[in-house]
Write a protein that holds these residues in place. Structure first.
Motif, PDB file in Angstrom:
ATOM      1  N   GLY A   1      36.599   8.619  -2.167  1.00 43.39           N
ATOM      2  CA  GLY A   1      37.279   8.753  -0.879  1.00 43.39           C
ATOM      3  C   GLY A   1      37.865  10.136  -0.679  1.00 43.39           C
ATOM      4  N   ARG A   2      38.462  10.701  -1.720  1.00 37.81           N
ATOM      5  CA  ARG A   2      39.005  12.055  -1.609  1.00 37.81           C
ATOM      6  C   ARG A   2      37.897  13.071  -1.366  1.00 37.81           C
ATOM      7  NH1 ARG A   2      39.166  16.532  -3.940  1.00 37.81           N
ATOM      8  NH2 ARG A   2      37.738  15.773  -5.541  1.00 37.81           N
ATOM      9  N   PHE A   3      36.753  12.863  -2.026  1.00 37.69           N
ATOM     10  CA  PHE A   3      35.634  13.791  -1.872  1.00 37.69           C
ATOM     11  C   PHE A   3      35.055  13.724  -0.458  1.00 37.69           C
ATOM     12  CE2 PHE A   3      31.140  15.001  -2.568  1.00 37.69           C
ATOM     13  CZ  PHE A   3      31.347  16.269  -3.088  1.00 37.69           C
ATOM     14  N   PHE A   4      34.949  12.502   0.097  1.00 37.54           N
ATOM     15  CA  PHE A   4      34.412  12.342   1.444  1.00 37.54           C
ATOM     16  C   PHE A   4      35.337  12.944   2.501  1.00 37.54           C
ATOM     17  CE2 PHE A   4      31.410   8.556   0.620  1.00 37.54           C
ATOM     18  CZ  PHE A   4      30.353   9.435   0.488  1.00 37.54           C
ATOM     19  N   LEU A   5      36.633  12.769   2.335  1.00 44.71           N
ATOM     20  CA  LEU A   5      37.590  13.161   3.372  1.00 44.71           C
ATOM     21  C   LEU A   5      38.144  14.566   3.185  1.00 44.71           C
ATOM     22  CD1 LEU A   5      39.523   9.786   3.739  1.00 44.71           C
ATOM     23  CD2 LEU A   5      37.638  10.662   5.125  1.00 44.71           C
ATOM     24  N   THR A   6      37.676  15.291   2.183  1.00 45.65           N
ATOM     25  CA  THR A   6      38.127  16.677   1.989  1.00 45.65           C
ATOM     26  C   THR A   6      36.939  17.635   1.962  1.00 45.65           C
ATOM     27  OG1 THR A   6      38.161  16.278  -0.407  1.00 45.65           O
ATOM     28  CG2 THR A   6      40.247  16.012   0.790  1.00 45.65           C
ATOM     29  N   ASP A   7      36.183  17.619   0.882  1.00 49.56           N
ATOM     30  CA  ASP A   7      35.097  18.587   0.723  1.00 49.56           C
ATOM     31  C   ASP A   7      33.905  18.285   1.625  1.00 49.56           C
ATOM     32  OD1 ASP A   7      36.709  19.705  -1.183  1.00 49.56           O
ATOM     33  OD2 ASP A   7      35.673  18.770  -2.881  1.00 49.56           O
ATOM     34  N   GLN A   8      33.581  17.012   1.819  1.00 51.12           N
ATOM     35  CA  GLN A   8      32.393  16.621   2.581  1.00 51.12           C
ATOM     36  C   GLN A   8      32.757  15.935   3.895  1.00 51.12           C
ATOM     37  OE1 GLN A   8      29.392  17.507   1.600  1.00 51.12           O
ATOM     38  NE2 GLN A   8      30.162  18.395  -0.298  1.00 51.12           N
ATOM     39  N   LEU A   9      33.899  16.277   4.464  1.00 54.41           N
ATOM     40  CA  LEU A   9      34.318  15.625   5.702  1.00 54.41           C
ATOM     41  C   LEU A   9      33.370  15.945   6.853  1.00 54.41           C
ATOM     42  CD1 LEU A   9      36.361  13.949   7.273  1.00 54.41           C
ATOM     43  CD2 LEU A   9      37.690  16.037   7.645  1.00 54.41           C
ATOM     44  N   LEU A  10      32.927  17.195   6.967  1.00 51.86           N
ATOM     45  CA  LEU A  10      32.035  17.581   8.060  1.00 51.86           C
ATOM     46  C   LEU A  10      30.702  16.842   7.972  1.00 51.86           C
ATOM     47  CD1 LEU A  10      31.460  19.358  10.502  1.00 51.86           C
ATOM     48  CD2 LEU A  10      30.678  21.152   8.932  1.00 51.86           C
ATOM     49  N   ALA A  11      30.115  16.796   6.770  1.00 50.50           N
ATOM     50  CA  ALA A  11      28.845  16.078   6.609  1.00 50.50           C
ATOM     51  C   ALA A  11      29.013  14.587   6.880  1.00 50.50           C
ATOM     52  CB  ALA A  11      28.310  16.300   5.196  1.00 50.50           C
ATOM     53  N   PHE A  12      30.147  14.032   6.493  1.00 44.98           N
ATOM     54  CA  PHE A  12      30.414  12.609   6.722  1.00 44.98           C
ATOM     55  C   PHE A  12      30.487  12.301   8.213  1.00 44.98           C
ATOM     56  CE2 PHE A  12      33.352   8.950   6.925  1.00 44.98           C
ATOM     57  CZ  PHE A  12      32.632   8.055   6.155  1.00 44.98           C
ATOM     58  N   GLU A  13      31.165  13.149   8.979  1.00 45.38           N
ATOM     59  CA  GLU A  13      31.288  12.929  10.421  1.00 45.38           C
ATOM     60  C   GLU A  13      29.967  13.187  11.135  1.00 45.38           C
ATOM     61  OE1 GLU A  13      33.740  11.575  11.889  1.00 45.38           O
ATOM     62  OE2 GLU A  13      34.980  11.494  10.081  1.00 45.38           O
ATOM     63  N   ILE A  14      29.199  14.171  10.676  1.00 49.49           N
ATOM     64  CA  ILE A  14      27.889  14.432  11.289  1.00 49.49           C
ATOM     65  C   ILE A  14      26.968  13.233  11.102  1.00 49.49           C
ATOM     66  CG2 ILE A  14      25.802  15.837  11.073  1.00 49.49           C
ATOM     67  CD1 ILE A  14      27.558  18.241  10.575  1.00 49.49           C
ATOM     68  N   THR A  15      27.027  12.606   9.925  1.00 48.43           N
ATOM     69  CA  THR A  15      26.224  11.407   9.693  1.00 48.43           C
ATOM     70  C   THR A  15      26.615  10.285  10.648  1.00 48.43           C
ATOM     71  OG1 THR A  15      26.047  12.006   7.358  1.00 48.43           O
ATOM     72  CG2 THR A  15      25.508   9.745   7.950  1.00 48.43           C
ATOM     73  N   SER A  16      27.898  10.132  10.900  1.00 47.68           N
ATOM     74  CA  SER A  16      28.350   9.105  11.849  1.00 47.68           C
ATOM     75  C   SER A  16      27.830   9.387  13.252  1.00 47.68           C
ATOM     76  CB  SER A  16      29.879   9.049  11.857  1.00 47.68           C
ATOM     77  OG  SER A  16      30.386   8.816  10.566  1.00 47.68           O
TER      78      SER A  16
END
Length: 205
Positions: free
Chosen positions: A138-153
């Motif tokens: 969760g920390r990795f998704f919401l910090t380092d990879q937040l942009l990629a996570f939101e782009i996927t959404s």
């Protein structure tokens, strides 16, 4: 005995993963292809369980097999008969690009297996105890990879909207009705038969 069962489960999951993956790209019916994709994701979840990655296995089932694949089925069902037509194929460069990409991936796998067999990949990486935990992911998704996570959404949202728009256009065109289809027709009346008197046509005695 325990290692034997692990190998049996691993082989079953590996062959199921390969078979379902081939079915995804070879089956012409998109509905069955999506079902094969769900089987592929489930097989990957079993492989993650064997690697002691329980959280990743649960996410694989809940997010991919439970949400993304269901969205695929929804879009296929919404498109209806238009989605039943097999893909006619694209340009020749797309086929060659797919062959080159698959060959490069196969070469990479063979090289990794060869290096591992030769002992040149025996150095263990420095992995922390919290690696792979829900809090760390969760920390990795919401910090380092937040942009990629939101782009996927956003990509998933665009795919859902595109499926709805395509389905609306296919229904707006409609299916041409045959002339007179749907109109209620009354049956033709039978020709009237003249009434005859009782005893008519009977000779007198």
């Amino acid at each position: 005995m325990g290692n034997f069962l692990v190998w049996v489960v691993w082989l079953a999951a590996a062959f199921a993963c390969l078979g379902s993956g081939v079915a995804v790209v070879s089956v012409t019916n998109p509905f069955y292809s999506a079902l094969a994709l769900i089987g592929n994701l489930g097989s990957l979840a079993v492989l993650f369980l064997l690697l002691s990655a329980e959280f990743v296995a649960a996410a694989q089932v809940l997010v991919y097999a439970g949400a993304v694949a269901v969205m695929f089925l929804f879009v296929i069902a919404y498109l209806g008969g238009q989605a039943d037509a097999p893909w006619a194929g694209g340009s020749s460069w797309q086929r060659w690009a797919a062959v080159i990409a698959a060959s490069a991936l196969l070469l990479e796998i063979v090289m990794v297996i060869g290096l591992k067999a030769g002992g040149r990949l025996s150095d263990e990486a420095d992995v922390r105890e919290s690696f792979g935990s829900p809090a760390e992911i969760g920390r990795f998704f919401l910090t380092d990879q937040l942009l990629a996570f939101e782009i996927t959404s956003i990509v998933l949202l665009v795919a859902a909207i595109g499926g709805v728009i395509l389905g609306a256009h296919s229904r707006a065109g409609g299916v041409p009705r045959e002339e007179g289809a749907g109109e209620r027709t009354l049956p033709e009346r039978a020709p009237s038969v003249p009434a005859t008197s009782v005893g008519a046509g009977v000779p007198e005695r």
